[in-house]
Design a protein around this motif. Structure first.
Motif, PDB file in Angstrom:
ATOM      1  N   ASP A 258      -8.525   1.698  11.155  1.00 59.81           N
ATOM      2  CA  ASP A 258      -7.272   1.826  11.918  1.00 59.81           C
ATOM      3  C   ASP A 258      -7.561   1.775  13.422  1.00 59.81           C
ATOM      4  O   ASP A 258      -6.787   1.206  14.195  1.00 59.81           O
ATOM      5  CB  ASP A 258      -6.573   3.155  11.596  1.00 59.81           C
ATOM      6  N   PHE A 277       3.094   3.263  14.188  1.00 60.64           N
ATOM      7  CA  PHE A 277       3.055   4.618  13.632  1.00 60.64           C
ATOM      8  C   PHE A 277       4.434   5.031  13.118  1.00 60.64           C
ATOM      9  O   PHE A 277       5.454   4.680  13.707  1.00 60.64           O
ATOM     10  CB  PHE A 277       2.585   5.614  14.702  1.00 60.64           C
ATOM     11  N   ALA A 278       4.434   5.790  12.024  1.00 54.84           N
ATOM     12  CA  ALA A 278       5.688   6.205  11.404  1.00 54.84           C
ATOM     13  C   ALA A 278       6.358   7.319  12.206  1.00 54.84           C
ATOM     14  O   ALA A 278       7.574   7.435  12.234  1.00 54.84           O
ATOM     15  CB  ALA A 278       5.419   6.672   9.977  1.00 54.84           C
ATOM     16  N   ASN A 299       0.609   8.415  10.986  1.00 54.55           N
ATOM     17  CA  ASN A 299       1.011   7.732   9.757  1.00 54.55           C
ATOM     18  C   ASN A 299       0.714   8.639   8.575  1.00 54.55           C
ATOM     19  O   ASN A 299      -0.192   9.477   8.644  1.00 54.55           O
ATOM     20  CB  ASN A 299       0.266   6.401   9.614  1.00 54.55           C
TER      21      ASN A 299
END
Ligand code: HEC
Ligand code: HEC
Length: 387
Positions: A258, A277-278, A299
């Motif tokens: 990542d 990113f969430a 995430n």
């Protein structure tokens, strides 16, 4: 007693320059699934008893955690024979290695029995960068200035931070870089400059960077013993190091993979950072006593990544962590000396700090929008010159 810096230097020199192996990039190896399947530590190394079932890149991070947490260099636990450049010497059992194996078992038992099997206690929890943890609190610390660990995972939302400001931080960042239009007009760049780290004995060697939007990024450091190469091809990442104690090509996994993707996004697609990113959180912090805006991207089921923006809106620090069997291991990038390149601000100095190495890259020239051969982003291989 040797100081920390010289201890670390010895550690990294042992790791990085024991054996000269020249690395170069594969001409045209087509990428297959197999290429990206990481090799497990016990299938490559000779005598793995407690750090089994983890990929080699994570294994290297565990050694980084061991060295950082206990303030020992590699020879602090391993046989001095590793200094003769014999990679098999890493498998020689020493009393310190026995002790470290015992500690892994103890740490796992504590986490299992008292922390619901969460990795709450790591080597660093007790050792805090000393070889023999103390059982007496230090009153100089108790009464001294508060000391923050910049690599801590802790995230405290600062008073007055407001989540509604998150979009504003991204907007200011893109504007500070030159604006979405100028950024979008650059789809590739190459950069050349110098690279200096523990692995070069702190002397400058030439470095080349190849970046292609949206997500390809390659760094090649031309060390005297051969090239060290890091590649992210948009999906997989690899590291090639000229160290005979390690596999020739090491696939990157988890936080390291990542992180390699983030190198590419920050370089050429910063407008895509937000969607990488969430979840985002906002806070404030200080770097060198100057206020910075701190954003944390997370995430699901992954360690977070921290992004620090200075008063002008530029990204001046990126901090990420890789989860390992023995706790989270941090990697920190510090970007500085921003200058204009075809209307876009680029950092001319990047310092990458990890438990394994501290590298300073000074860029001499960026060349935007040049054609880059696809092989630059192919899985790298090495040619070992000396056994
Ligand atoms: C605190 C002690 C400690 C330190 C410091 C340490 N190691 Fe290790 N190392 C170990 C232990 C313990 C093992 C065996 C792990 C196991 O049995 O699963 C090991 C195993 C290894 C192996 C695998 C050997 C084999 O073939 O089986 C390599 C390679 C290695 N270490 C490299 C390093 C390097 C490079 C450094 C310096 C950055 C380092 N280690 C620092 C304790 C240490
Ligand atoms: C719960 C606290 C705790 C944790 C967690 C812990 N240690 Fe220790 N460690 C100690 C203590 C206390 C000592 C000193 C013991 C002694 O002197 O006999 C020690 C000693 C050591 C030593 C011997 C150092 C020397 O120079 O004599 C090594 C090596 C070591 N630890 C490695 C590790 C590693 C690697 C980890 C993570 C896997 C770890 N420890 C996790 C408490 C801890």
């Amino acid at each position: 007693m040797k100081n920390r810096k010289s201890q670390l230097l010895t550690a990294m020199l042992v790791f990085a320059t024991s054996i000269a192996v020249a690395a170069r990039q594969a001409a045209t190896t087509p990428q297959t699934r197999e290429d990206s399947t990481p090799q497990m530590s016990e299938t490559f190394f000779k005598d793995i008893r407690v750090l089994k079932g983890i990929p080699v890149d994570e294994f290297i991070d565990t050694m980084g955690m061991f060295a950082a947490a206990t303030a020992k260099d590699c020879t602090g636990c391993h046989s001095p024979q590793i200094l003769d450049g014999n990679p098999a010497a890493f498998a020689v059992e020493t009393p310190m290695i026995q002790k470290a194996r015992f500690m892994v078992g103890m740490m796992n038992a504590i986490n299992r029995n008292y922390f619901g099997n969460q990795k709450r206690v790591s080597c660093a929890t007790c050792h805090t960068n000393t070889s023999v943890p103390q059982n007496v609190p230090n009153m100089a610390v108790q009464y001294g200035d508060p000391f923050e660990n910049p690599n801590s995972l802790e995230f405290i939302v600062a008073k007055g931070s407001d989540p509604s400001q998150i979009d504003g931080v991204f907007a200011k960042y893109l504007e500070a870089l030159g604006g979405a239009q100028r950024l979008g007009a650059v789809t590739t760049y190459t950069a050349t400059g110098t690279y200096a780290g523990w692995d070069t004995g702190l002397s400058d060697v030439p470095v080349e960077i190849y970046a292609k939007a949206p997500e390809q990024y390659t760094t090649i450091a031309h060390r005297t013993e051969g090239d060290s190469v890091w590649v992210y091809d948009g999906r997989s990442g690899w590291e090639v190091s000229i160290n005979a104690a390690l596999p020739a090509t090491i696939p990157l996994t988890k936080g390291n993979l990542d992180g390699a993707r983030l190198d590419a996004i920050v370089a050429l697609a910063p407008a895509r950072l937000k969607q990488a990113f969430a979840k985002w959180e906002i806070s404030r912090s200080l770097i060198d006593d100057k206020p910075v805006q701190l954003l944390r991207g997370t995430n699901p089921n992954q360690q977070p990544v921290n992004f620090y923006f200075d008063a002008s809106g530029l990204l001046v620090r990126l901090q990420r962590w890789n989860e390992t069997l023995v706790g989270p291991v941090a990697t920190q990038y510090d970007y500085s000396d921003f200058r204009d390149v075809a209307g876009v601000k680029r950092p001319f100095k990047v310092v990458k700090t990890s438990t394994r190495n501290q590298v300073t890259m000074v860029i001499k020239e960026y060349r935007p929008n040049v054609a880059i051969d696809a092989t630059r982003f192919a899985r790298p291989t090495t040619t070992r010159l000396i056994k």
